[in-house]
Design an enzyme around this catalytic site. Sequence first.
Site, PDB file in Angstrom:
ATOM      1  CG  HIS A 244      -0.206  -0.010   2.543  1.00  0.00           C
ATOM      2  ND1 HIS A 244       0.208  -1.166   3.156  1.00  0.00           N
ATOM      3  CD2 HIS A 244       0.192   0.996   3.352  1.00  0.00           C
ATOM      4  CE1 HIS A 244       0.808  -0.875   4.287  1.00  0.00           C
ATOM      5  NE2 HIS A 244       0.823   0.428   4.426  1.00  0.00           N
ATOM      6  CG  ASN A 245      -0.517   4.631   0.894  1.00  0.00           C
ATOM      7  OD1 ASN A 245      -1.073   3.997   1.772  1.00  0.00           O
ATOM      8  ND2 ASN A 245      -1.109   5.623   0.239  1.00  0.00           N
TER       9      ASN A 245
END
Length: 329
Positions: A244-245
């Site tokens: 994520h991210n």
Amino acid sequence: MKSLTIQEINTIINGAVLGETVHTITGLEQIKKANSNQATFIGNRKYAAMWADSKASLAIVNDTIDLEPGNNRVIIKVKNADLAMAKLLEVFAPPAPYFETDIHPTASIDASAAIGEGSRVGAGCYVGKDVVIGKGVILYPNVTIFDETTIGDHTTVWSGTVIRERSVIGSHCIFHINVSIGADGFGYRPSDDGRGLIKIPHIGNVVIGNQVEIGANSCVDRGKFSSTILGDGCKIDNLVQIAHNCILGRSCIMAGSSGLAGSVTLGDGVMIGGSASIKDHTTIHSGATVGAGSGVMNDVAAGKTVLGYPATDSREMLKQWVALRKLTR
């Protein structure tokens, strides 16, 4: 079966022809396995010695390698044998799997979804609410596209791939078998009473640029708040994890079984070797290379090559390995 003369092949790759042969070329093969109607290529000097025993009638060879064609055989010298062979592989590639109808009757497509001109949807596909699919997109059988996702023109998605809701996919991308785009990120915290784990919701999405290719069984998780981003031209091998991210710049390469923990940033043109692991919140700047099997714990400067576990400057790590070897003697 396709059959090309030496002259027709050289029209495609534009090299310097040495020698003659009566054979036409009907396929491509490794130098040890090729027969008299096949072409091979030599892009590295260590394979040059194999040419004498090869049955191939044509070799595509780097122009820096000194090699004679021999009797009834031809060498075509080019600047880059790998790139020349890539052009020939496109010519000799077999046709793609056949679609009897553009939209298979067993596909489930929400009434609100928009399917662009010339796109094809295979058997057992699911296309959710408010999905927008561009022109010339191919969804092979059993692909799932969840709500509010957009897919650009001429993207190909192979069977088993799941693209979760709100993903944004560019044009001319290729997702191979069983790719996962936009699954929840891996986020947990100990509960207040210390007796369990609390799941951290991930409410962001994934944004993928143009001409991105993702190998089989690779995963790109959605962002916790905003977006996980893959820039234009990134090439991701099989069994790769992008958490994520993470943010990848343009034309990054990640080899098989490598992984990025959460919130890793890669600059443009970063190369990650197979089975390398990158710690969360780390930045690897443009043009840097991470050697296979390395563990990156800290930021990596632009253009630098690191390897080892923990990863350090490649020259320093090689010195350490030499010193350790001497200790064992």
